[in-house]
Design a protein around this motif. Structure first.
Motif, PDB file in Angstrom:
ATOM      1  N   GLY A   8       0.258  -1.386   0.145  1.00 15.04           N
ATOM      2  CA  GLY A   8       0.285   0.214   0.134  1.00 15.04           C
ATOM      3  C   GLY A   8       0.927   0.949   0.069  1.00 15.04           C
ATOM      4  N   SER A  17      -3.313  11.142   1.457  1.00 16.23           N
ATOM      5  CA  SER A  17      -3.066  10.084   2.281  1.00 16.23           C
ATOM      6  C   SER A  17      -2.880   8.827   1.623  1.00 16.23           C
ATOM      7  N   ARG A  19      -3.131   4.168   2.682  1.00 14.08           N
ATOM      8  CA  ARG A  19      -3.202   2.639   2.958  1.00 14.08           C
ATOM      9  C   ARG A  19      -3.502   1.812   2.871  1.00 14.08           C
ATOM     10  N   SER A  21      -1.823  -1.721   4.169  1.00 17.69           N
ATOM     11  CA  SER A  21      -2.097  -3.288   4.696  1.00 17.69           C
ATOM     12  C   SER A  21      -1.174  -4.228   5.210  1.00 17.69           C
ATOM     13  N   ARG A  66      -3.754  12.274  12.404  1.00 20.63           N
ATOM     14  CA  ARG A  66      -3.483  11.464  11.907  1.00 20.63           C
ATOM     15  C   ARG A  66      -3.973  10.837  11.256  1.00 20.63           C
ATOM     16  N   PHE A  67      -2.994   9.356  11.982  1.00 17.48           N
ATOM     17  CA  PHE A  67      -3.206   7.687  11.601  1.00 17.48           C
ATOM     18  C   PHE A  67      -3.654   7.299  12.580  1.00 17.48           C
ATOM     19  N   THR A  68      -4.625   6.139  11.594  1.00 17.79           N
ATOM     20  CA  THR A  68      -5.500   5.617  12.323  1.00 17.79           C
ATOM     21  C   THR A  68      -5.613   3.798  12.018  1.00 17.79           C
ATOM     22  N   SER A  70      -6.204  -0.036  12.289  1.00 17.71           N
ATOM     23  CA  SER A  70      -7.551  -0.913  12.509  1.00 17.71           C
ATOM     24  C   SER A  70      -6.881  -2.491  12.120  1.00 17.71           C
ATOM     25  N   VAL A  79      -3.796  -2.748   9.131  1.00 19.01           N
ATOM     26  CA  VAL A  79      -4.623  -2.258   8.219  1.00 19.01           C
ATOM     27  C   VAL A  79      -4.059  -0.616   8.944  1.00 19.01           C
ATOM     28  N   HIS A  81      -4.140   3.600   8.124  1.00 17.58           N
ATOM     29  CA  HIS A  81      -5.201   4.734   7.371  1.00 17.58           C
ATOM     30  C   HIS A  81      -3.952   5.837   7.858  1.00 17.58           C
ATOM     31  N   MET A  82      -3.242   6.528   6.491  1.00 16.24           N
ATOM     32  CA  MET A  82      -2.648   7.681   7.127  1.00 16.24           C
ATOM     33  C   MET A  82      -3.118   9.069   6.000  1.00 16.24           C
ATOM     34  N   ASN A  83      -3.662  10.214   6.681  1.00 13.85           N
ATOM     35  CA  ASN A  83      -3.635  11.760   6.681  1.00 13.85           C
ATOM     36  C   ASN A  83      -3.296  12.316   6.821  1.00 13.85           C
TER      37      ASN A  83
END
Length: 117
Positions: A8, A17, A19, A21, A66-68, A70, A79, A81-83
């Motif tokens: 990813g 952003s 994502r 994985s 900024r990052f999540t 999961s 995963v 998620h980077m924003n």
């Protein structure tokens, strides 16, 4: 023996952003707290986000908000998620379990994230 495969990453402009994985072979990974680590050239590897089997999360101050992170324990995936990406987020990103004694699974090849205009 757990194998970890990250994907990813890519080149993204500041503010963009991505994502990431991580696919883990074997079910043992679901029993462990898992984390995303990053390492930039000339710098030490750092843990940026972690998640327990029950879903509790923790983040480094540099990425908080900024990052999540999961996970899907049925699919053995984690995963990130980077924003609002910044140039200082540029690094190789790796997933592995969180272990204070450093008893990690074998490291995967990682996925490169480059934030640049």
């Amino acid at each position: 023996q757990v194998q970890l495969v990250e994907s990813g990453g890519g080149l993204v402009q500041p503010g963009g952003s991505l994502r990431l994985s991580c696919a883990a072979s074997g079910s043992i990974a679901r029993l462990n707290a898992m984390g995303w680590y990053r390492q930039a050239p000339g710098k030490q590897r750092e843990l940026v986000a972690s998640i327990t089997p029950g879903g509790n999360t923790n983040y480094a101050d540099s990425v908080k908000g900024r990052f999540t992170i999961s996970r899907d324990n049925t699919k053995n995936t984690v995963v990130l998620h980077m924003n609002s990406l910044k140039p200082e987020d540029t690094a190789g990103y790796y997933c592995n379990k969180v272990d204070v004694l450093g008893r990690y699974f074998n490291w995967g090849q990682g996925t490169q994230v480059t934030v640049s205009s």
